[in-house]
Design a protein around this motif. Sequence first.
Motif, PDB file in Angstrom:
ATOM      1  N   ASP A 140      34.196  33.621  35.386  1.00 22.02           N
ATOM      2  CA  ASP A 140      34.240  35.488  35.637  1.00 22.02           C
ATOM      3  C   ASP A 140      36.235  35.248  35.321  1.00 22.02           C
ATOM      4  OD1 ASP A 140      32.197  36.341  36.482  1.00 22.02           O
ATOM      5  OD2 ASP A 140      33.218  36.014  38.570  1.00 22.02           O
ATOM      6  N   LEU A 141      36.560  36.037  34.457  1.00 24.70           N
ATOM      7  CA  LEU A 141      37.653  36.389  34.075  1.00 24.70           C
ATOM      8  C   LEU A 141      38.594  37.209  35.548  1.00 24.70           C
ATOM      9  CD1 LEU A 141      37.191  36.626  30.157  1.00 24.70           C
ATOM     10  CD2 LEU A 141      37.523  34.974  31.790  1.00 24.70           C
ATOM     11  N   GLU A 145      35.020  43.838  38.652  1.00 24.54           N
ATOM     12  CA  GLU A 145      34.612  44.254  39.955  1.00 24.54           C
ATOM     13  C   GLU A 145      36.309  45.048  40.261  1.00 24.54           C
ATOM     14  OE1 GLU A 145      35.202  41.689  44.187  1.00 24.54           O
ATOM     15  OE2 GLU A 145      35.527  40.541  42.629  1.00 24.54           O
ATOM     16  N   TYR A 146      37.080  45.194  39.751  1.00 24.21           N
ATOM     17  CA  TYR A 146      38.259  45.891  40.279  1.00 24.21           C
ATOM     18  C   TYR A 146      39.289  45.799  38.777  1.00 24.21           C
ATOM     19  CZ  TYR A 146      40.056  41.337  41.756  1.00 24.21           C
ATOM     20  OH  TYR A 146      40.495  39.503  42.062  1.00 24.21           O
ATOM     21  N   CYS A 147      40.174  46.646  38.622  1.00 28.32           N
ATOM     22  CA  CYS A 147      41.201  47.106  37.917  1.00 28.32           C
ATOM     23  C   CYS A 147      42.183  47.720  38.319  1.00 28.32           C
ATOM     24  CB  CYS A 147      40.554  47.545  36.361  1.00 28.32           C
ATOM     25  SG  CYS A 147      41.038  47.844  34.923  1.00 28.32           S
ATOM     26  N   ASN A 183      49.834  54.065  34.533  1.00 24.29           N
ATOM     27  CA  ASN A 183      48.332  53.526  34.734  1.00 24.29           C
ATOM     28  C   ASN A 183      47.282  52.370  34.015  1.00 24.29           C
ATOM     29  OD1 ASN A 183      45.331  54.617  35.091  1.00 24.29           O
ATOM     30  ND2 ASN A 183      45.657  56.436  33.233  1.00 24.29           N
ATOM     31  N   PHE A 184      46.273  52.087  33.889  1.00 19.97           N
ATOM     32  CA  PHE A 184      45.321  50.430  33.739  1.00 19.97           C
ATOM     33  C   PHE A 184      43.594  50.969  34.334  1.00 19.97           C
ATOM     34  CE2 PHE A 184      44.212  46.687  35.352  1.00 19.97           C
ATOM     35  CZ  PHE A 184      44.369  45.587  33.389  1.00 19.97           C
ATOM     36  N   LYS A 185      43.199  51.096  32.767  1.00 24.10           N
ATOM     37  CA  LYS A 185      42.065  51.145  32.096  1.00 24.10           C
ATOM     38  C   LYS A 185      41.480  49.747  32.677  1.00 24.10           C
ATOM     39  CE  LYS A 185      43.042  55.899  31.880  1.00 24.10           C
ATOM     40  NZ  LYS A 185      42.944  57.125  30.371  1.00 24.10           N
ATOM     41  N   CYS A 186      40.295  49.848  32.647  1.00 26.79           N
ATOM     42  CA  CYS A 186      39.072  48.972  31.780  1.00 26.79           C
ATOM     43  C   CYS A 186      38.119  49.579  32.303  1.00 26.79           C
ATOM     44  CB  CYS A 186      39.259  47.585  33.111  1.00 26.79           C
ATOM     45  SG  CYS A 186      40.693  46.828  33.310  1.00 26.79           S
ATOM     46  N   LYS A 187      37.397  48.890  31.060  1.00 30.27           N
ATOM     47  CA  LYS A 187      35.828  49.845  30.698  1.00 30.27           C
ATOM     48  C   LYS A 187      34.586  48.820  29.899  1.00 30.27           C
ATOM     49  CE  LYS A 187      33.885  53.188  28.629  1.00 30.27           C
ATOM     50  NZ  LYS A 187      33.634  54.782  27.345  1.00 30.27           N
ATOM     51  N   THR A 235      46.396  43.948  38.464  1.00 29.45           N
ATOM     52  CA  THR A 235      45.139  42.783  38.944  1.00 29.45           C
ATOM     53  C   THR A 235      44.234  43.395  38.470  1.00 29.45           C
ATOM     54  OG1 THR A 235      45.102  42.039  40.546  1.00 29.45           O
ATOM     55  CG2 THR A 235      45.487  44.541  41.162  1.00 29.45           C
ATOM     56  N   ALA A 236      43.128  42.581  37.539  1.00 33.64           N
ATOM     57  CA  ALA A 236      41.771  42.693  37.185  1.00 33.64           C
ATOM     58  C   ALA A 236      41.008  41.407  37.302  1.00 33.64           C
ATOM     59  CB  ALA A 236      41.917  43.432  36.003  1.00 33.64           C
ATOM     60  N   LYS A 237      39.728  41.982  37.489  1.00 32.79           N
ATOM     61  CA  LYS A 237      38.799  41.483  37.726  1.00 32.79           C
ATOM     62  C   LYS A 237      37.553  41.572  36.723  1.00 32.79           C
ATOM     63  CE  LYS A 237      36.237  37.681  40.792  1.00 32.79           C
ATOM     64  NZ  LYS A 237      35.897  37.004  41.359  1.00 32.79           N
TER      65      LYS A 237
END
Length: 177
Positions: free
Chosen positions: A128-129, A41-43, A27-31, A56-58
Motif C-alpha cells: 500500500d502507498l 483508506e484516508y486522504c 483542501n486535499f482531494k484523492c479520487k 496524510t493519505a493511504k
Amino acid sequence: MMGAYFVWLLVMMFSLKMISAHVEFTNFKCKALDQEFCNFEYCAIKAVNRSYKYLTAKAYLHKIPVTRVKVSIGLYKRFSGYKPFLYNLTVDACKFLKNPKSNPVTSYFYEFIKEISNMNHTCPFDHDLVWDKLSNENVNYRMTKILSFPKGDYMVELHWIAYDITRAVLKIYFTLS
C-alpha cells in the motif's frame, strides 16, 4: 553607538521574518478512478494547531505488484479559475526512481514526498502507498527558499498512471501568502 546599531539590526531581522511568505493548505482531494485497482483508506488535512497542518493519505493497491507507473504533475495558479502555471509534465516513475537526478523538475516535486512516503524506491510497488505528514512547513520551505513562487492560490494535480491507464488523481490546494 554599537548597542543601538545591534538593536536596530535585531529589529530589522525580526521584521523581515514577519513579512516572509507562508503556505496554508486549503483542501486535499484523492479520487480513485479504478476502484478495482486501488482505493483510498484516508486522504485528509490534519490540523495540529492554527499554524501547523499536514497532509496524510493511504492508498490500497489491489493488483500488486505494480511494475509500470507514470505520474503526471501539473501546477496551477488561480486566475479566474485554476490555470496552468510553470509546470505540466508526465514522467515514467520507475525510470525516474532509478536515477532521480535525471530530471531536475521532477526531482523538485519528488523531494516534497521523498521523506514522508514509502514511494521512495524503484519498481515494483508491492505494498500500500502512504503519505505520512506532508507538513505546510516543508512545502513553505521548498516554495519560498528553494524555488521562490509568487503569492497566490495554487493547486498541484497528480495523475497516477499504471499500465497506461489513469488510476487515481490527487489534488492539493494551498495558498501562498
